[in-house]
Write an enzyme that holds these catalytic residues in place. Structure first.
Site, PDB file in Angstrom:
ATOM      1  CG  HIS A  18       2.098 -21.073 -35.821  1.00 18.73           C
ATOM      2  ND1 HIS A  18       1.650 -21.910 -36.794  1.00 18.73           N
ATOM      3  CD2 HIS A  18       0.982 -20.502 -35.279  1.00 18.73           C
ATOM      4  CE1 HIS A  18       0.317 -21.857 -36.864  1.00 18.73           C
ATOM      5  NE2 HIS A  18      -0.103 -20.999 -35.964  1.00 18.73           N
ATOM      6  CG  ASP A 115       3.322 -24.932 -33.137  1.00 16.68           C
ATOM      7  OD1 ASP A 115       2.816 -25.970 -33.623  1.00 16.68           O
ATOM      8  OD2 ASP A 115       4.006 -24.129 -33.815  1.00 16.68           O
ATOM      9  CD  GLN A 350       1.506  -6.298 -35.644  1.00 19.95           C
ATOM     10  OE1 GLN A 350       1.043  -6.389 -36.766  1.00 19.95           O
ATOM     11  NE2 GLN A 350       1.053  -7.015 -34.637  1.00 19.95           N
ATOM     12  CG  HIS A 365      -5.553 -10.843 -37.588  1.00 18.96           C
ATOM     13  ND1 HIS A 365      -4.545 -10.208 -36.902  1.00 18.96           N
ATOM     14  CD2 HIS A 365      -5.095 -12.094 -37.828  1.00 18.96           C
ATOM     15  CE1 HIS A 365      -3.524 -11.034 -36.748  1.00 18.96           C
ATOM     16  NE2 HIS A 365      -3.829 -12.188 -37.290  1.00 18.96           N
ATOM     17  CD1 TRP A 368      -1.478 -15.281 -27.284  1.00 21.18           C
ATOM     18  CD2 TRP A 368      -3.557 -14.464 -27.124  1.00 21.18           C
ATOM     19  NE1 TRP A 368      -1.750 -15.080 -25.940  1.00 21.18           N
ATOM     20  CE2 TRP A 368      -3.024 -14.579 -25.821  1.00 21.18           C
ATOM     21  CE3 TRP A 368      -4.854 -13.955 -27.283  1.00 21.18           C
ATOM     22  CZ2 TRP A 368      -3.740 -14.217 -24.687  1.00 21.18           C
ATOM     23  CZ3 TRP A 368      -5.561 -13.593 -26.139  1.00 21.18           C
ATOM     24  CH2 TRP A 368      -5.007 -13.718 -24.874  1.00 21.18           C
ATOM     25  CG  ASN A 369       2.119 -14.008 -31.727  1.00 19.55           C
ATOM     26  OD1 ASN A 369       2.724 -14.391 -30.732  1.00 19.55           O
ATOM     27  ND2 ASN A 369       1.758 -14.824 -32.699  1.00 19.55           N
ATOM     28  CB  SER A 370      -1.797  -8.805 -33.316  1.00 16.22           C
ATOM     29  OG  SER A 370      -1.109  -9.147 -34.495  1.00 16.22           O
ATOM     30  CD  GLU A 373       3.505  -8.331 -31.659  1.00 14.15           C
ATOM     31  OE1 GLU A 373       2.944  -7.678 -32.562  1.00 14.15           O
ATOM     32  OE2 GLU A 373       4.159  -9.364 -31.886  1.00 14.15           O
ATOM     33  CB  ALA A 388      -7.275 -19.319 -36.136  1.00 10.71           C
TER      34      ALA A 388
HETATM   35  N1  UDP Z   1       3.751  -9.121 -37.989  1.00  8.88           N
HETATM   36  C1  UDP Z   1       4.671  -8.156 -38.358  1.00  8.88           C
HETATM   37  N2  UDP Z   1       4.401  -7.419 -39.459  1.00  8.88           N
HETATM   38  C2  UDP Z   1       3.303  -7.578 -40.225  1.00  8.88           C
HETATM   39  C3  UDP Z   1       2.365  -8.562 -39.837  1.00  8.88           C
HETATM   40  C4  UDP Z   1       2.619  -9.312 -38.721  1.00  8.88           C
HETATM   41  O1  UDP Z   1       5.695  -7.972 -37.684  1.00  8.88           O
HETATM   42  O2  UDP Z   1       3.149  -6.863 -41.218  1.00  8.88           O
HETATM   43  C5  UDP Z   1       4.033  -9.932 -36.797  1.00  8.88           C
HETATM   44  C6  UDP Z   1       3.211  -9.454 -35.619  1.00  8.88           C
HETATM   45  O3  UDP Z   1       3.919  -8.446 -34.921  1.00  8.88           O
HETATM   46  C7  UDP Z   1       3.012 -10.731 -34.822  1.00  8.88           C
HETATM   47  C8  UDP Z   1       2.995 -11.820 -35.885  1.00  8.88           C
HETATM   48  O4  UDP Z   1       3.622 -11.273 -37.038  1.00  8.88           O
HETATM   49  O5  UDP Z   1       4.100 -10.935 -33.952  1.00  8.88           O
HETATM   50  C9  UDP Z   1       1.602 -12.245 -36.263  1.00  8.88           C
HETATM   51  O6  UDP Z   1       1.086 -13.063 -35.267  1.00  8.88           O
HETATM   52  P1  UDP Z   1      -0.445 -13.009 -34.854  1.00  8.88           P
HETATM   53  O7  UDP Z   1      -0.630 -14.048 -33.812  1.00  8.88           O
HETATM   54  O8  UDP Z   1      -0.829 -11.646 -34.490  1.00  8.88           O
HETATM   55  O9  UDP Z   1      -1.247 -13.363 -36.148  1.00  8.88           O
HETATM   56  P2  UDP Z   1      -1.103 -14.493 -37.286  1.00  8.88           P
HETATM   57  O10 UDP Z   1      -0.210 -13.923 -38.297  1.00  8.88           O
HETATM   58  O11 UDP Z   1      -0.558 -15.727 -36.634  1.00  8.88           O
HETATM   59  O12 UDP Z   1      -2.504 -14.652 -37.770  1.00  8.88           O
END
Ligand code: UDP
Length: 486
Positions: A18, A115, A350, A365, A368-370, A373, A388
């Site tokens: 978030h 959010d 990441q 998993h 959405w950010n992953s 990216e 989620a």
């Molecule tokens: N992330 C990271 N390193 C890690 C795990 C996650 O930098 O070891 C970052 C990843 O690049 C992304 C965010 O944390 O920007 C995770 O957001 P996402 O929506 O993918 O998943 P959530 O953690 O919310 O389930």
């Protein structure tokens, strides 16, 4: 006192997934659209990750960041609250702190952007005469479901929940029951009621921003915007503003995993990570380890200690757990794979890993950010959703976009409900070795280009934020004129 520039206060709920997109939105509003920006962060973890992320943004000194004191909600009532409920509790508990923080500001914000979990701050924002916006750091498809929830045909909803028929959302792909959201697993109880209340607040906001773009989700984006489809259910306009992702920072220090990647051939490494909070059982981790080893591919795997019956066990404290992977991975795994693989405990850079030329695939998993990216770095995915809206994201990636293969849980057998090693090996090889992976990369190239165009000047997402800015500016001018007339 009211500023002359629009001044946006962004309220980020707990969780790195978030915080990261909220910071990116803040940067965008500041650097491209002339906003003053203050980001309020509701923190619940004591880990260093929050401060690391903030350090990475510190080059933008005009981005004012306020970390609200961490909330201890461990003693709050209610047995076994869901992840969503816990986030909402943290947000509600933070309201007095947010209120006093805004009260103490010389130049008060004119706009509040929250959010999905932050709509409880709307009454306060309205008291301060601020306009209210919601930023969905997720897909237009999920946003469409959320916008539709308050007006959903009750009979259809019940058919979805009780007879497991697909949920029909106007203008969008139906949501299969197997991919449905947690609130739909039961129409009674706090999870559904909380989601319904949030949806009602969201559609009453002055505008909705979504971290997506037209070419990624043409049908869902159209559906949420057009008044003949779902647009008529929202009070304000809907703006697709993505893809907003964290930029890759120039390397300033020795980072072991990146150094290791430097020594590997191009596109030869599969990166395995389940976001900031994802956890799995010990049996599942062992199967994954075997699957990786048997695939004979190079890998980087971000591990955290197993948790039984808990898929988001690290959500509130990503640094929870220690560096004891050998204790729960198969005996000898780390030693046997030391030439070809790297196990990284808890957290890895990441964005930099996905942007590295040696990375050729991503077991994700589907947060959405992953997802964004991975798309922007042209990395095909093995979709392994955990919680989620991630199952919807996995379905979007595999069936609508054709840029991922999806992991299937074995229904029976000695290992219980896990994704088995043979399946994992097969999925990894499909992405890394087979022609399928090559085709996925071609599609990803196209999506990446369209995302870049959307954000460039006169692109659809750029224009969306220009329109939103105009509305905010007019409101500031209106307040100023009113104050002068008084
Ligand atoms: N992330 C990271 N390193 C890690 C795990 C996650 O930098 O070891 C970052 C990843 O690049 C992304 C965010 O944390 O920007 C995770 O957001 P996402 O929506 O993918 O998943 P959530 O953690 O919310 O389930």
């Amino acid at each position: 006192m009211v500023t002359t520039n629009p001044h946006a206060a962004l309220l980020a709920s707990p969780g790195m997934g978030h915080l990261i997109p909220m910071v990116e939105l803040g940067k965008r509003l500041l650097t491209h659209h002339g906003f003053d920006v203050t980001i309020f962060i509701v923190a619940t973890d004591s880990s260093t990750t929050t401060s690391q992320i903030l350090k990475q943004t510190s080059n933008l000194s005009s981005l004012n960041i306020v970390v609200l004191p961490p909330i201890d909600f461990s003693s709050k009532p209610g047995p076994n609250p869901s992840l969503g409920e816990q986030v909402v509790i943290a947000m509600i508990e933070s309201l007095p702190l947010l209120h006093s923080s805004i009260m103490s500001m010389k130049l008060r914000p004119s706009t509040l952007i929250v959010d999905l979990f932050g709509t409880c701050a709307f009454p306060m924002a309205r008291d301060f005469h601020m306009s209210t916006y919601v930023f969905f750091a997720t897909s237009a498809w999920f946003s469409a479901v959320t916008i539709y929830v308050p007006v959903i045909d009750k009979e259809m909803e019940e058919r979805h929940v009780y007879s497991h028929e697909p949920l029909l959302v106007p203008g969008c792909e139906p949501v299969r029951f197997e991919d449905t959201l947690e609130p739909f697993l039961s129409l009674v109880g706090p999870v559904y009621e909380g989601y319904l209340k949030a949806s009602q607040d969201i559609v009453s906001s002055d505008g909705i921003l979504i971290n997506t773009w037209q070419d990624l989700e043409p049908a869902s984006t159209k559906a949420v915007r057009e008044s003949s489809i779902l647009g008529r259910f929202t009070k304000g306009p809907v703006y697709p503003v993505g893809p907003l992702v964290r930029n890759i920072e120039p390397r300033q220090e020795h980072v072991a995993v990146l150094h290791w990647l430097d020594g590997q051939p191009a596109e030869s490494v599969i990166y395995v990570s389940f976001g900031s909070g994802g956890t799995m059982s010990e049996d599942q981790m062992k199967e994954l380890a075997w699957g990786l080893e048997l695939s004979q591919q190079r890998f980087v795997w971000v591990v955290r200690p197993p948790m039984e019956d808990e898929t988001s066990g690290a959500f509130f404290d990503v640094a929870k757990g220690g560096d004891n992977a050998a204790a729960y991975l198969p005996h000898g795994f780390i030693e046997r794979t030391k030439e070809t693989g790297l196990v990284v405990p808890l957290w890895a850079p990441q964005a930099e890993i996905l942007g590295h030329p040696s990375t050729g695939g991503f077991v994700t998993h589907c947060g959405w950010n992953s997802v964004l990216e991975s798309i922007l770095n042209v990395v095909p995915m093995v979709a392994w959703p955990l919680y989620a809206e991630q199952k919807m994201n996995a379905s979007l990636l595999e069936e609508q976009l054709g840029v991922a293969v999806r992991a299937k849980v074995a229904e029976e057998g000695g290992t219980g409900r896990v994704v088995r090693r043979e399946e994992i090996t097969m999925l990894i090889r499909r992405v890394m070795v087979d022609e399928e992976g090559v085709n996925m990369r071609k599609k990803l190239e196209e999506l990446k280009k369209s995302g870049e165009v959307a954000l460039s000047k006169f692109g659809s997402s750029y224009e969306s934020l220009c329109q939103m800015t105009k509305v905010c500016e007019l409101r500031v001018q209106g307040s100023k004129a009113k104050a002068q007339g008084a």
